[in-house]
Design a protein around this motif. Structure first.
Motif, PDB file in Angstrom:
ATOM      1  N   VAL A 171       0.839  -1.204   0.000  1.00 48.66           N
ATOM      2  CA  VAL A 171       0.000   0.000   0.000  1.00 48.66           C
ATOM      3  C   VAL A 171       0.871   1.251   0.000  1.00 48.66           C
ATOM      4  CG1 VAL A 171      -1.585   1.366   1.421  1.00 48.66           C
ATOM      5  CG2 VAL A 171      -2.056  -1.053   0.998  1.00 48.66           C
ATOM      6  N   LEU A 172       1.944   1.235   0.779  1.00 45.83           N
ATOM      7  CA  LEU A 172       2.812   2.412   0.832  1.00 45.83           C
ATOM      8  C   LEU A 172       3.515   2.635  -0.507  1.00 45.83           C
ATOM      9  CD1 LEU A 172       4.446   2.194   4.393  1.00 45.83           C
ATOM     10  CD2 LEU A 172       2.327   3.299   3.675  1.00 45.83           C
ATOM     11  N   SER A 173       3.893   1.558  -1.174  1.00 49.23           N
ATOM     12  CA  SER A 173       4.516   1.699  -2.494  1.00 49.23           C
ATOM     13  C   SER A 173       3.548   2.324  -3.484  1.00 49.23           C
ATOM     14  CB  SER A 173       4.978   0.332  -3.001  1.00 49.23           C
ATOM     15  OG  SER A 173       5.993  -0.202  -2.176  1.00 49.23           O
ATOM     16  N   LEU A 174       2.298   1.881  -3.451  1.00 50.69           N
ATOM     17  CA  LEU A 174       1.284   2.450  -4.344  1.00 50.69           C
ATOM     18  C   LEU A 174       1.002   3.905  -3.986  1.00 50.69           C
ATOM     19  CD1 LEU A 174      -1.140  -0.609  -4.518  1.00 50.69           C
ATOM     20  CD2 LEU A 174       0.355   0.223  -6.350  1.00 50.69           C
ATOM     21  N   ARG A 175       0.968   4.203  -2.685  1.00 50.90           N
ATOM     22  CA  ARG A 175       0.745   5.582  -2.248  1.00 50.90           C
ATOM     23  C   ARG A 175       1.861   6.495  -2.740  1.00 50.90           C
ATOM     24  NH1 ARG A 175       2.252   6.752   3.779  1.00 50.90           N
ATOM     25  NH2 ARG A 175       4.280   6.637   2.726  1.00 50.90           N
ATOM     26  N   ASP A 176       3.102   6.108  -2.482  1.00 46.91           N
ATOM     27  CA  ASP A 176       4.229   6.960  -2.858  1.00 46.91           C
ATOM     28  C   ASP A 176       4.296   7.137  -4.373  1.00 46.91           C
ATOM     29  OD1 ASP A 176       4.830   7.108  -0.191  1.00 46.91           O
ATOM     30  OD2 ASP A 176       6.469   5.662  -0.256  1.00 46.91           O
ATOM     31  N   HIS A 177       4.004   6.075  -5.095  1.00 46.27           N
ATOM     32  CA  HIS A 177       4.002   6.152  -6.561  1.00 46.27           C
ATOM     33  C   HIS A 177       2.903   7.100  -7.049  1.00 46.27           C
ATOM     34  CE1 HIS A 177       4.084   5.049 -10.751  1.00 46.27           C
ATOM     35  NE2 HIS A 177       2.889   4.469 -10.699  1.00 46.27           N
ATOM     36  N   ALA A 178       1.701   6.982  -6.468  1.00 42.04           N
ATOM     37  CA  ALA A 178       0.590   7.841  -6.892  1.00 42.04           C
ATOM     38  C   ALA A 178       0.907   9.307  -6.652  1.00 42.04           C
ATOM     39  CB  ALA A 178      -0.689   7.446  -6.149  1.00 42.04           C
ATOM     40  N   HIS A 179       1.489   9.616  -5.513  1.00 40.70           N
ATOM     41  CA  HIS A 179       1.762  11.022  -5.201  1.00 40.70           C
ATOM     42  C   HIS A 179       2.965  11.550  -5.979  1.00 40.70           C
ATOM     43  CE1 HIS A 179      -1.210  11.792  -1.996  1.00 40.70           C
ATOM     44  NE2 HIS A 179      -1.145  10.482  -1.841  1.00 40.70           N
ATOM     45  N   ALA A 180       3.933  10.676  -6.252  1.00 37.82           N
ATOM     46  CA  ALA A 180       5.068  11.117  -7.073  1.00 37.82           C
ATOM     47  C   ALA A 180       4.630  11.356  -8.515  1.00 37.82           C
ATOM     48  CB  ALA A 180       6.183  10.070  -7.024  1.00 37.82           C
ATOM     49  N   LYS A 181       3.645  10.603  -8.958  1.00 41.87           N
ATOM     50  CA  LYS A 181       3.137  10.724 -10.324  1.00 41.87           C
ATOM     51  C   LYS A 181       2.069  11.818 -10.437  1.00 41.87           C
ATOM     52  CE  LYS A 181       1.342   7.589 -13.937  1.00 41.87           C
ATOM     53  NZ  LYS A 181       0.877   6.199 -14.225  1.00 41.87           N
ATOM     54  N   ALA A 182       1.618  12.320  -9.301  1.00 44.25           N
ATOM     55  CA  ALA A 182       0.488  13.253  -9.266  1.00 44.25           C
ATOM     56  C   ALA A 182       0.656  14.477 -10.165  1.00 44.25           C
ATOM     57  CB  ALA A 182       0.206  13.678  -7.828  1.00 44.25           C
ATOM     58  N   PRO A 183       1.811  15.172 -10.197  1.00 39.21           N
ATOM     59  CA  PRO A 183       1.910  16.347 -11.084  1.00 39.21           C
ATOM     60  C   PRO A 183       1.621  16.010 -12.545  1.00 39.21           C
ATOM     61  CG  PRO A 183       3.730  16.311  -9.526  1.00 39.21           C
ATOM     62  CD  PRO A 183       3.027  14.993  -9.376  1.00 39.21           C
ATOM     63  N   TYR A 184       2.064  14.842 -12.966  1.00 38.51           N
ATOM     64  CA  TYR A 184       1.797  14.374 -14.332  1.00 38.51           C
ATOM     65  C   TYR A 184       0.308  14.111 -14.530  1.00 38.51           C
ATOM     66  CZ  TYR A 184       1.463  10.621 -17.877  1.00 38.51           C
ATOM     67  OH  TYR A 184       1.097   9.822 -18.926  1.00 38.51           O
TER      68      TYR A 184
END
Length: 754
Positions: free
Chosen positions: A329-342
């Protein structure tokens, strides 16, 4: 107003303004990000029921109190988080006027007592939680539930709460020292105890210290909002706000966990996917990109508190597999927020993998976000994937993570969604599982056995079992769903014979489908092949509807001896128009024993321990009937043959109680905290190559009870536990002298003297 108060007031209000700006900014960001996720209209039905569920779970702390000490301490901290808002307002007054008190209630002893109690209990509780964390740190415990959690964030939140409580008592202490405190000693004993230490302090000094302590309280409080506003993945803090929404929008509005039936695949509009009408250009087949999770999935990931309860209970994690539900879940969270600007710039790929945004739209997106957008969701280290395939395929879908999560994250649904894309689009899955899928498609069973032999298990019985459609089966009361294991697996055949014999002895009219039966599709669905599941399920629904033609749901009775078949028939076929009244064989047999139609007379030697199948217990909350049967069978030794005592049947994670005294010895992990056998999630047909075998871990736990019989209630568990017994057989002990693995039905049959 003195210079100190002027400066303190200006600083306090500036920091407050900054906190408000950061909070509003964060709120807008979250709303925008969650709206990027896929549609899920099912979350907006039954709003009244959802509100009641949310209030019950939060105010009653029903999820947190599964771990009692932590739950109680957390409840006091939660209450204080809201109630101590009164002291925040007081602190704003005290920075400019250290003699400030609330109008009307400011001199009311009851108010003073309430704030004293709330702040004091919060202070004690946060100390307890700090100690619990320190005792369970990864350096002190192997496989700690906190391994992988962001330590500094947890420490920061804990010590912020500690400092706020300390500030409240410091303010009260110096008000008492200044002789300007309106509450009597009986209402504020702790404050007066601290205040007595500073008796004789000059009044001006004490009042200045009140201002300083009030400023510290405000700085600690509002800087906390600024810090979490700068750290939008800080779930240990943000869950204080997001948990309300995550619980409100949980899958089941009535409060049931996201267990039992899987969510069906959905189309682009969030409606159940019909493969015949699906549009490959528009509809996603599973999840290939993080934004293809529903908006509730993105909310799930952001709400995670990093408490690690899911991790501590996960059978994969506990046996050295790379899967931790928390870390996934944390990996998906961090990925989603890192990808958020895109994503927020309009980026993302459609169902065909084509980029939806133009180059102009993405021109202002920073390079890191663009790089994150190029990462595959599933991929090994060489591919830079967010989730390693070994993580994805280690899951047994046992549901222990969902059972334990205090904020209702739906781990199993998310894992299966990712599997669906891997299977249906990428054709990427463990090789052995491919054999199972081909067998399902070609033979209608995972073993690839000849369908014409489905009734062979009945040949050694000394009575006939009517087949649906024959003249002998015109008035059957129950349709006995034998399942593929019961028909083809030698160990499970014994269970099928035991169930059939017991029903025959009790005078129950039942029939079987014989060759008309085919696999329910459970293993296909759990590994992600929704297409094969629906193909098999629709075939079975047609067969069952024909068998029950002319009967209403209450008379469409099915008894199943496989926990997976039971779950699928009872709770997933409804999604395809198949509505039946389904019971597990332990439920029906327990009713027959209770009604006196089956009476145990022979003792069970050596004691019995019971392994809860995940898909019977945790997924469907059936804990009592198997224990009642074991208690009845064991009770035959003392001549009473009745059901087990309340403790054995409770299924609530507590002591075994009277049932244990009647011959049932519970394992350390049982009922809702039972440990998986390792076969769920289609793992039955995949090799376990990493870490310790899950079934070996479970059998070692069963052996530790000293019982000579391990009772199970599912053919998958029968296979896994039996293999585990063989793998752990002590040296010098013959197989016939070792512990024996039996289905509960066979235990009961033996107790009848059969």
């Amino acid at each position: 107003m003195h210079a100190l108060q002027i400066v303190a007031t200006v600083v306090a209000w500036l920091v407050f303004a900054g906190a408000v700006v950061m909070a509003v900014r964060a709120g807008r960001y979250f709303v925008r990000l969650f709206r990027v996720g896929a549609s899920d209209p099912s979350r907006f039905v039954a709003k009244g029921q959802r509100t009641a569920t949310m209030l019950r779970e939060i105010l009653g702390h029903t999820r947190m109190l599964k771990w009692t000490r932590v739950g109680v301490a957390h409840w006091f901290v939660m209450v204080a988080f809201g109630a101590l808002l009164f002291t925040i307002v007081e602190a704003f007054g005290e920075v400019s006027n250290p003699r400030f008190e609330w109008p009307v209630i400011g001199h009311w002893a009851v108010y003073g007592l309430l704030m004293e109690l709330i702040a004091g209990l919060c202070w004690i509780s946060i100390i307890v939680l700090i100690i619990i964390r320190q005792v369970n740190l990864p350096r002190r415990r192997s496989r700690s539930r906190f391994l992988g959690s962001t330590a500094w964030q947890a420490y920061y939140v804990e010590w912020t709460i500690f400092a706020i409580c300390a500030s409240i008592f410091a303010i009260r202490t110096f008000k008492i020292a200044a002789g300007d405190f309106p509450y009597p000693t009986w209402a504020t004993p702790l404050s007066h105890a601290f205040g007595s230490i500073f008796t004789g302090m000059p009044t001006g000094t004490a009042l200045n210290l009140v201002t300083i302590c009030a400023l510290v309280k405000l700085l600690v409080s509002w800087v906390w909002f600024i810090v979490i506003g700068l750290n939008l993945t800080m779930g240990v803090a943000w869950h204080r706000f997001l948990a309300f929404f995550n619980i409100f929008f949980k899958r089941n509005s009535g409060g049931a966990l996201a267990l039992g039936p899987l969510k069906p695949m959905t189309d682009a509009d969030g409606k159940p996917l019909d493969f015949e009408e699906a549009d490959p250009e528009k509809d996603p087949f599973g999840v290939a990109q993080v934004e293809q999770f529903s908006w509730k999935g993105l909310l799930d990931f952001t709400t995670c508190t990093e408490c690690g309860r899911c991790q501590s209970q996960c059978p994969a994690w506990n046996t050295g597999k790379p899967l931790s539900p928390k870390l996934l879940v944390l990996s998906l969270r961090d990925h989603a927020h890192a990808k958020a600007p895109y994503l927020l710039a309009g980026g993302g790929k459609d169902a065909t993998g084509e980029e939806k945004a133009s180059q102009e739209q993405l021109a202002g997106v920073d390079a890191l976000a663009l790089a994150e957008a190029d990462r595959p969701l599933i991929g090994g280290p060489d591919e830079g994937g967010v989730i390693d395939p070994d993580v994805l395929w280690s899951c047994t879908t046992c549901g222990a993570c969902v059972e334990q999560c205090p904020v209702d994250i739906e781990h199993v649904d998310h894992i299966v969604d990712m599997r669906r894309y891997q299977v249906l689009i990428e054709s990427s899955f463990p090789t052995e599982a491919g054999v199972m899928l081909r067998n399902l498609e070609n033979k209608g069973n995972p073993w690839g056995a000849n369908p014409n032999t489905r009734e062979d298990w009945t040949k050694s019985l000394d009575f006939e079992i009517p087949r649906v459609g024959s003249d002998e089966a015109t008035d059957f009361e129950y349709l006995y769903w034998v399942g593929c294991a019961g028909a083809f697996d030698d160990r499970a055949k014994k269970t099928a014979k035991s169930v059939a014999t017991l029903l025959h002895e009790a005078g129950v009219k039942f029939a079987i489908l014989g060759e008309g039966e085919t696999c329910t599709g459970d293993p296909a669905r759990r590994m992600g092949n929704e297409f094969v599941f629906q193909m098999l399920a629709q075939q079975n629904v047609e067969t069952l509807n024909e068998a029950f033609e002319g009967r209403d749901k209450g008379r469409r009775r099915i008894v199943a001896s496989c926990a997976h078949c039971f779950n699928t028939l009872a709770r997933e076929y409804e999604q395809l128009g198949g509505e039946y009244s389904v019971v597990h064989h332990t439920q029906l047999l327990a009713d027959l024993v209770s009604a006196g139609k089956l009476t145990p007379v022979s003792p069970i030697e050596g004691g019995v321990t019971y392994h809860d199948p995940c898909y019977l217990g945790r997924h469907n909350r059936i804990f009592e009937p198997p224990r009642e049967l074991i208690g009845a069978a064991a009770g035959a030794a003392s001549g009473h043959g009745g059901p087990a005592g309340n403790g054995a049947a409770a299924g609530n994670g507590g002591p075994a109680g009277d049932g244990a005294a009647s011959g049932l010895t519970e394992m350390p992990r049982f009922a809702e905290r039972s440990f998986c056998c390792g076969a769920g999630g289609a793992r039955m047909w995949m090799e376990e190559r990493i870490g310790k075998r899950i079934n070996v871990e479970r059998v070692e736990e069963a052996r530790s009870t000293g019982a000579k019989t391990i009772a199970v209630a599912c053919p998958f568990c029968m296979t896994m536990i039996s293999d585990g017994v063989n793998a752990t057989k002590p040296d010098g002990v013959d197989a016939e002298d070792d512990v024996e693995v039996l289905d509960v039905a066979t235990v009961l049959l033996r107790s009848l003297g059969k």
